[in-house]
Design an enzyme around this catalytic site. Structure first.
Site, PDB file in Angstrom:
ATOM      1  N   CYS A 121     -55.710  35.294  18.298  1.00 21.92           N
ATOM      2  CA  CYS A 121     -56.271  35.495  17.063  1.00 21.92           C
ATOM      3  C   CYS A 121     -55.782  36.611  16.264  1.00 21.92           C
ATOM      4  O   CYS A 121     -57.397  37.168  16.717  1.00 21.92           O
ATOM      5  CB  CYS A 121     -57.558  34.317  16.608  1.00 21.92           C
ATOM      6  SG  CYS A 121     -57.451  33.106  18.377  1.00 21.92           S
ATOM      7  N   ALA A 122     -55.434  36.966  15.750  1.00 25.66           N
ATOM      8  CA  ALA A 122     -55.251  38.709  15.716  1.00 25.66           C
ATOM      9  C   ALA A 122     -55.415  39.150  14.369  1.00 25.66           C
ATOM     10  O   ALA A 122     -55.046  40.633  14.052  1.00 25.66           O
ATOM     11  CB  ALA A 122     -53.504  38.951  15.904  1.00 25.66           C
ATOM     12  N   ALA A 123     -54.839  37.907  12.765  1.00 21.42           N
ATOM     13  CA  ALA A 123     -55.646  38.773  11.955  1.00 21.42           C
ATOM     14  C   ALA A 123     -56.256  39.678  11.504  1.00 21.42           C
ATOM     15  O   ALA A 123     -57.418  39.149  12.334  1.00 21.42           O
ATOM     16  CB  ALA A 123     -54.610  38.090  10.447  1.00 21.42           C
ATOM     17  N   GLY A 125     -54.881  43.160  12.484  1.00 22.39           N
ATOM     18  CA  GLY A 125     -54.944  43.262  13.450  1.00 22.39           C
ATOM     19  C   GLY A 125     -55.255  44.132  14.225  1.00 22.39           C
ATOM     20  O   GLY A 125     -54.901  45.009  14.820  1.00 22.39           O
ATOM     21  N   GLY A 126     -56.654  44.395  13.886  1.00 22.56           N
ATOM     22  CA  GLY A 126     -57.846  45.458  14.601  1.00 22.56           C
ATOM     23  C   GLY A 126     -57.233  45.293  15.740  1.00 22.56           C
ATOM     24  O   GLY A 126     -57.106  46.648  16.585  1.00 22.56           O
ATOM     25  N   LYS A 127     -57.163  44.214  17.118  1.00 21.02           N
ATOM     26  CA  LYS A 127     -56.991  44.415  17.995  1.00 21.02           C
ATOM     27  C   LYS A 127     -56.305  44.329  18.438  1.00 21.02           C
ATOM     28  O   LYS A 127     -56.053  45.089  19.691  1.00 21.02           O
ATOM     29  CB  LYS A 127     -57.484  43.055  19.235  1.00 21.02           C
ATOM     30  CG  LYS A 127     -59.294  42.751  18.051  1.00 21.02           C
ATOM     31  CD  LYS A 127     -60.330  43.299  18.845  1.00 21.02           C
ATOM     32  CE  LYS A 127     -61.562  42.544  18.495  1.00 21.02           C
ATOM     33  NZ  LYS A 127     -61.995  42.274  17.632  1.00 21.02           N
ATOM     34  N   GLU A 145     -51.130  34.707  14.782  1.00 24.50           N
ATOM     35  CA  GLU A 145     -51.372  34.718  13.945  1.00 24.50           C
ATOM     36  C   GLU A 145     -51.458  33.100  13.020  1.00 24.50           C
ATOM     37  O   GLU A 145     -50.469  32.946  12.721  1.00 24.50           O
ATOM     38  CB  GLU A 145     -51.891  35.744  12.188  1.00 24.50           C
ATOM     39  CG  GLU A 145     -53.097  35.091  11.247  1.00 24.50           C
ATOM     40  CD  GLU A 145     -54.369  34.682  11.563  1.00 24.50           C
ATOM     41  OE1 GLU A 145     -54.754  35.392  12.211  1.00 24.50           O
ATOM     42  OE2 GLU A 145     -54.326  33.034  11.199  1.00 24.50           O
ATOM     43  N   ARG A 150     -51.778  35.425   5.853  1.00 26.08           N
ATOM     44  CA  ARG A 150     -53.288  36.221   7.144  1.00 26.08           C
ATOM     45  C   ARG A 150     -52.038  37.265   8.375  1.00 26.08           C
ATOM     46  O   ARG A 150     -52.144  37.743   8.531  1.00 26.08           O
ATOM     47  CB  ARG A 150     -54.311  35.571   7.896  1.00 26.08           C
ATOM     48  CG  ARG A 150     -55.305  35.798   7.011  1.00 26.08           C
ATOM     49  CD  ARG A 150     -56.477  34.972   7.271  1.00 26.08           C
ATOM     50  NE  ARG A 150     -57.135  35.199   8.553  1.00 26.08           N
ATOM     51  CZ  ARG A 150     -57.455  36.436   8.552  1.00 26.08           C
ATOM     52  NH1 ARG A 150     -58.669  37.320   7.199  1.00 26.08           N
ATOM     53  NH2 ARG A 150     -58.522  37.071   9.119  1.00 26.08           N
ATOM     54  N   CYS A 242     -68.013  37.303  16.932  1.00 21.64           N
ATOM     55  CA  CYS A 242     -68.801  38.521  16.001  1.00 21.64           C
ATOM     56  C   CYS A 242     -69.849  37.115  16.306  1.00 21.64           C
ATOM     57  O   CYS A 242     -70.262  37.730  14.650  1.00 21.64           O
ATOM     58  CB  CYS A 242     -67.659  38.691  15.050  1.00 21.64           C
ATOM     59  SG  CYS A 242     -67.215  38.307  13.707  1.00 21.64           S
TER      60      CYS A 242
HETATM   61  N1  SAM Z   1     -58.364  39.986  16.145  1.00 20.65           N
HETATM   62  C1  SAM Z   1     -58.756  40.385  14.940  1.00 20.65           C
HETATM   63  C2  SAM Z   1     -58.483  41.399  14.732  1.00 20.65           C
HETATM   64  O1  SAM Z   1     -59.311  42.399  15.187  1.00 20.65           O
HETATM   65  O2  SAM Z   1     -58.232  42.141  13.308  1.00 20.65           O
HETATM   66  C3  SAM Z   1     -59.910  39.632  13.659  1.00 20.65           C
HETATM   67  C4  SAM Z   1     -59.801  37.905  14.200  1.00 20.65           C
HETATM   68  S1  SAM Z   1     -60.516  37.198  13.268  1.00 20.65           S
HETATM   69  C5  SAM Z   1     -62.491  36.958  14.548  1.00 20.65           C
HETATM   70  C6  SAM Z   1     -60.133  35.485  13.833  1.00 20.65           C
HETATM   71  C7  SAM Z   1     -58.609  35.146  13.652  1.00 20.65           C
HETATM   72  O3  SAM Z   1     -58.630  33.976  13.481  1.00 20.65           O
HETATM   73  C8  SAM Z   1     -58.828  34.915  11.938  1.00 20.65           C
HETATM   74  O4  SAM Z   1     -57.226  35.842  11.891  1.00 20.65           O
HETATM   75  C9  SAM Z   1     -57.744  32.874  11.864  1.00 20.65           C
HETATM   76  O5  SAM Z   1     -57.486  33.399  10.432  1.00 20.65           O
HETATM   77  C10 SAM Z   1     -57.306  33.054  12.950  1.00 20.65           C
HETATM   78  N2  SAM Z   1     -58.618  31.642  13.222  1.00 20.65           N
HETATM   79  C11 SAM Z   1     -58.675  30.431  12.076  1.00 20.65           C
HETATM   80  N3  SAM Z   1     -58.757  29.029  12.622  1.00 20.65           N
HETATM   81  C12 SAM Z   1     -57.768  29.183  13.998  1.00 20.65           C
HETATM   82  C13 SAM Z   1     -56.741  28.625  15.012  1.00 20.65           C
HETATM   83  N4  SAM Z   1     -57.378  27.263  14.255  1.00 20.65           N
HETATM   84  N5  SAM Z   1     -56.441  28.756  16.081  1.00 20.65           N
HETATM   85  C14 SAM Z   1     -56.319  30.031  15.864  1.00 20.65           C
HETATM   86  N6  SAM Z   1     -56.678  30.892  15.109  1.00 20.65           N
HETATM   87  C15 SAM Z   1     -57.349  30.944  14.136  1.00 20.65           C
END
Ligand code: SAM
Length: 465
Positions: A121-123, A125-127, A145, A150, A242
């Protein structure tokens, strides 16, 4: 400024380890903002360069984030948009608590080995940028993602970071089941109810509800179950949110330990970091809670697991080769690169793509199973005579040192990044890199009477000073 926190959220936190309601309410009411960033070690090579980047952002001293080698707190939030170093990929602006992923990875993974890592779940892109800087250069990071728009933002941020060992995919977690046992490390920074960011983003409080916490918890289980087969036996899972809610944190650890063959890995965490160790009710799995009244950062939760079983591998033979560029086409690309050793040049729809040779077989497999939004570094478009260089190449650390450069001061760099004509005397002709303090910002084509600005339109700065 005060932040209204939902009573049902607070009720759910009472009794959790480390929760101090008075301090928690106070820190949310304070309106205090913590600003932090992580330097890119591939672009900021030494202490002097780090000092230059950090001093340009803050005249007052910065302080290190204790759990991150390249992380720093800034005393104030500058305008990152108006900082050319930001556009050069010198750093990533990242919330400090989430940089703890680095500490978790260092304790659970052998960083000297070439590993295959999935950031599910990368967008934005911080992690992923953190992971890329940590794992060895011969490791492969798949940064996925599910949401298409995203995934585009993620690809831009990965391009700016400049690494060639990352593939950006745009898939649903369930698609990862097509790659049984493929990954050594699986990072799931799950979509969650977001309470950990309420101090920073008080408006998000409106969207919080107990029903949404339940939905998030169910979705987290689904995402983990879907991606689990892609992790190999003995592989490491890192789960984070978070959210402060137990349903999305400790309860998920119990679910992982009960429903999947996942063994919890406890971490050593220095006491003076004030990170709270918590344990799940049923299986005593350890996780780590970050409260903003105790750490300099926002709310965060993280836990680590090892997979103790292997999933049955469906034996379907996949191709492990990619279409290589012909010798003649390769000759058009080589002059742009500082190394051709260990690099595989691939042809994709008229473009030349650069990948580390050791990763090409794995990328070939990925290409057959997932939707690849971006792989490695796009060198550019091949024409009959030569190569039209791509912005990804300008951002990459593979660029040859002898490419003509035009040095810009800050005002000129901002003009260039707005896609205006910086009107500088150049002394060169043809393709040139526009650089700010030795860091490439993008391409320009220098003609006898003018400069054609090739900065990507969609990335240009729109904000006025
Ligand atoms: N890891 C990212 C970073 O550090 O920049 C932040 C990720 S954010 C907490 C969670 C991500 O999961 C979002 O980009 C969101 O679009 C995605 N997401 C939403 N629903 C999802 C799903 N059903 N399966 C997988 N990813 C999903």
């Amino acid at each position: 400024m005060s932040t209204y926190l939902p009573p049902a959220l607070l009720a759910g936190l009472r009794g959790l380890p480390g929760y101090n309601e008075e301090a928690f309410l106070q820190v949310h009411a304070s309106g205090e903002r913590v600003t932090s960033l992580r330097l890119n070690p591939a672009k900021v090579h030494n202490v002097a360069e780090a000092a230059q980047v950090l001093q340009s952002l803050s005249a007052a001293p910065v302080s290190p984030v204790p759990w991150s080698q390249y992380g720093y707190y800034l005393p104030q939030r500058p305008s990152f948009t108006l900082d050319p170093f930001f556009h050069a990929g010198a750093y990533y602006v990242q919330e400090a608590s989430s940089m703890f992923l680095e500490h978790a990875i260092r304790q659970t993974c052998d960083l000297s080995q070439p590993l295959k890592v999935l950031d599910l779940c990368a967008a934005p892109g911080g992690k992923s940028t953190l992971l890329q800087a940590l794992f060895s250069a011969d490791s492969l990071l798949v940064s996925n993602e599910v949401i298409r728009a995203r995934a585009g933002l993620l690809a831009d941020n990965i391009s700016r970071w400049g690494a060639q060992n990352v593939v950006v995919t745009n898939n649903d977690p369930r698609d990862m089941g097509r790659l049984p046992g493929f990954f050594d490390v699986l990072v799931v920074d799950a979509p969650c109810s977001g309470s950990g960011l309420f101090r920073r983003d008080p408006e998000a409080v409106e969207e919080w509800s107990p029903e949404n916490v339940t939905l998030c918890s169910q979705r987290q289980q689904r995402i983990l179950a879907d991606a689990w087969p892609a992790l190999k036996e003995n592989g490491v899972l890192i789960y984070s949110t978070c959210s402060y809610s137990k349903e999305e944190d400790e309860a998920i650890l119990d679910w992982l330990s009960t429903e999947l063959e996942a063994e919890n890995i406890p971490l050593q965490v220095p006491a003076d970091w004030h990170i709270v160790t918590t344990r799940s009710d049923k299986r005593n799995c350890e996780g780590y809670r970050f409260y903003p009244d105790q750490v300099m950062g926002e709310g965060f939760f993280i836990a680590c697991f090892r997979k103790t079983s292997a999933d049955p591998v469906v034996s379907r033979k996949l191709k492990d080769t990619l279409p290589a560029l012909s010798k003649k086409e390769q000759e058009k690309v080589f002059p742009w690169l500082n190394t051709t050793a260990e690099m595989f040049l691939m042809e994709h729809q008229g473009d030349a793509i650069i990948l580390p040779a050791s990763l090409a077989p794995a990328v070939a497999v990925l290409q057959q199973q997932l939707y690849l939004r971006k792989a490695g570094v796009k060198a550019g478009q091949l024409t009959a005579k030569d190569l039209v260089p791509d912005h990804q190449l300008a951002m990459s650390t593979l660029l040859a040192a002898n490419i003509p450069q035009v040095a810009l001061n800050k005002a000129q760099a901002l003009q260039y990044l707005r896609k205006e004509d910086p009107a500088v005397p150049t002394g060169v002709k043809g393709w040139a890199l526009m650089v700010y303090e030795q860091m490439p910002l993008g391409w320009a084509k220098i003609l006898p009477n003018r400069i054609n600005n090739y900065y990507p339109k969609e990335l240009r700065i729109l904000k006025e000073v």
